[in-house]
Design an enzyme around this catalytic site. Structure first.
Site, PDB file in Angstrom:
ATOM      1  CD  GLU A  44       4.592  -0.498  13.158  1.00  0.00           C
ATOM      2  OE1 GLU A  44       3.376  -0.363  13.385  1.00  0.00           O
ATOM      3  OE2 GLU A  44       5.468   0.073  13.838  1.00  0.00           O
TER       4      GLU A  44
ATOM      5  CB  CYS B 243      -2.275   0.308   8.479  1.00  0.00           C
ATOM      6  SG  CYS B 243      -1.058   1.630   8.473  1.00  0.00           S
TER       7      CYS B 243
ATOM      8  CG  ASN C 145      -0.411  -0.067   2.497  1.00  0.00           C
ATOM      9  OD1 ASN C 145       0.762  -0.426   2.644  1.00  0.00           O
ATOM     10  ND2 ASN C 145      -1.171   0.294   3.502  1.00  0.00           N
TER      11      ASN C 145
ATOM     12  CD  GLU D 177       8.536   0.099  10.979  1.00  0.00           C
ATOM     13  OE1 GLU D 177       7.566   0.621  10.407  1.00  0.00           O
ATOM     14  OE2 GLU D 177       9.281  -0.719  10.428  1.00  0.00           O
TER      15      GLU D 177
END
Ligand code: NAD
Length: 486
Positions: free
Chosen positions: A258, A292, A162, A466
């Site tokens: 993630e 997300c 994505n 992150e």
């Protein structure tokens, strides 16, 4: 095409990259494989460029080179590593136009958003390079205790389709700054940009420090189960994340996961409806809902529900659907056939579940994986569209009566990635924000990220973070030194 065994490349930073061939980067060389594969342009079904199908032998070669690369790079002083990461960020900027064209071609996103992704990729890389990970020092009498952070070793970065460039940079920059070597595995749906990014990196880092391996979904498990890597940084679905963790556990590799999200927006009754509705529409349908952090459940306070729904429908009507190369398009196609079929499954629920469709609800005929932005008006709260992550341009509009109920409903999910509260009353919004179970919570905005601070999910949205100092530490071992005077 580069010959088998690899070709040397120009590492002159003023030479433009060659965008006609796409190869793995192993030990500083461009390496093709006997078999190749290609992605599909989701707007028109055309084939993308040939990319490698890595074999177990390619994996072994990359692992050996990565160990060698780590031995060199981990001994390079921090300041020099920082300079290299900053130069890499500039290199991305120089090649921006080519990356943008490829991103729209293989990912499908409109050119304007592809430009935005490249700008973010370069600026996040730069921001991470400027972070400082200081040693901590505690003195008492003749004893000096120090905490320092040492690189882990060989890391693997597994990237989804994505935001293929931004998310690859989100792994490269912290891994390299902290002295690790890293192998990037791009998604099989968007391989070309990731391969070029790593090819570009060869101009700034020694051989074996940054490598890439492309392949299909059988490649990931070869990397996560391999004994050499010390860490897997994975971005993708919660389903795959669990498999990555299981595989990595065999050698106790560190993992950063993630994963998916089901972000709620809590829209309070004191908002300026006409100002907020267009923002909510964009945050639900940006990247065709394939983020997300896209808004995936919109909770609106009962007293303003009808008025807000009508404003949201009006704003959604303005969002143009079409090929990413057309001017003024907001939603490109859904990225791939698998995702297209999955999202279509939610459309077939419309009739079965007798959902009220506020706007959209139909899938256009013709070429390309295009889906009209769709809002479902108050489906049952245990229906699939509310509980699951559709990852496409369809979103449920839900309601609540008071703040307590909004918090309870927003938290009623296995996910905990992002959330937002929309209100003119900052104190009220803050109070709700602090009670939401999510890694990033915004007030009066959403999805505005800052690489200086950690990003990660609660619950099944992930493990670890992150970005920020926490992100740097996740690429390091902590070592405590106890120094005592003789
Ligand atoms: P995915 O899980 O299908 O694939 C992600 C990557 O994992 C790909 O490179 C894929 O080839 C690889 N992979 C597949 N099987 C593997 C295995 N068994 N072992 C190792 N690697 C394997 O996800 P996707 O469809 O590419 O991306 C969409 C998902 O990613 C959504 O759920 C979205 O929410 C999530 N996502 C999360 C974030 C975040 O930062 N939290 C960001 C972007 C996307």
């Amino acid at each position: 095409m580069a010959e088998q065994g690899g070709t040397e490349q120009s590492n002159d930073i003023s030479t433009p990259l060659d965008w006609t061939t796409f190869a793995n980067t192993i030990d500083g060389k461009q390496v093709q494989t006997a078999r190749s594969r290609h992605s599909i342009n989701p707007a028109n079904g055309e084939s993308g460029p040939d990319v490698p199908m890595s074999t177990p032998e390619d994996v072994e070669n990359a692992m050996t080179a990565a160990q060698k690369g780590f031995n060199v790079w981990s001994n390079v002083p921090w300041d020099q590593r920082k300079k290299a990461v900053l130069a890499f960020a500039n290199g991305i900027r120089q090649e921006k136009d080519n990356f943008v064209k490829m991103l729209t071609r293989e990912q499908g996103k409109p050119l304007a958003f592809a430009r935005m992704e490249l700008d973010m990729a370069a600026s996040f890389t730069q921001t991470v390079a400027n972070l400082v990970l200081s040693e901590e020092r505690y003195q008492a009498g003749d004893a000096d205790t120090m905490v320092r952070y040492t690189p882990l070793g060989v890391c693997v970065g597994i990237v989804p389709w994505n935001f293929p460039i931004l998310l690859a940079c989100g792994k490269l920059a912290p891994a390299l700054l902290t002295g690790n070597s890293i192998i990037i595995k791009p998604s099989p749906f968007t391989p070309a940009g990731g391969l070029k990014l790593v090819e570009l990196a060869q101009r700034y880092f020694p051989s074996g420090v940054v490598q890439s391996l492309s392949g299909d979904d059988s490649l990931g498990p070869l990397l996560t189960s391999h004994p050499v890597p010390a860490k897997i940084s994975f971005t993708g679905s919660t389903f795959t994340g669990k498999r990555v963790m299981e595989s990595a556990s065999k050698t106790l590799k560190r993992v950063t996961l993630e994963l998916g999200g089901n972000d709620p927006a809590v829209v309070l009754d004191d908002i300026d409806i006409n100002a907020v509705a267009p923002k909510i529409a964009q945050l639900a349908f940006l990247n065709s809902g394939q983020i997300c952090l896209a808004l995936k459940r919109i909770f609106v306070q009962e007293s303003i529900f009808d008025e807000f729904r009508d404003a949201l429908v009006k704003a959604t009507k303005e969002l143009r659907l079409g090929p990413g190369t057309d001017e003024g398009v907001f939603l490109g196609p859904v990225q791939n056939s698998m995702q297209y079929e999955r999202v279509k499954g939610f459309f077939s629920d419309i009739e079965k579940e007798k959902w009220n469709v506020a706007i959209g609800g139909k899938i256009p005929e013709g070429k390309g994986y295009f889906i009209t932005p769709t809002i479902i008006d108050r489906p049952k709260e245990d229906s699939r569209i509310v509980v699951e992550e559709p990852f496409g341009p369809i979103v449920p509009l839900l309601t609540f009566s008071n703040d307590e109920e909004a918090i309870q409903k927003a938290n009623d999910t296995q996910y905990g990635l992002g959330a937002s509260v929309w209100s003119s009353n900052i104190a009220r919004a803050n109070e709700i924000a602090r009670k939401l179970h999510a890694g990033s919570v915004w007030v009066n905005t959403h999805f505005e990220l800052d690489a200086r601070v950690p990003f990660g999910g609660h619950k099944e949205s992930g493990i670890g973070v992150e970005f920020g100092i926490g992100g740097l530490k996740s690429y390091c071992n902590s070592q405590t030194l106890y120094l005592k005077k003789p």
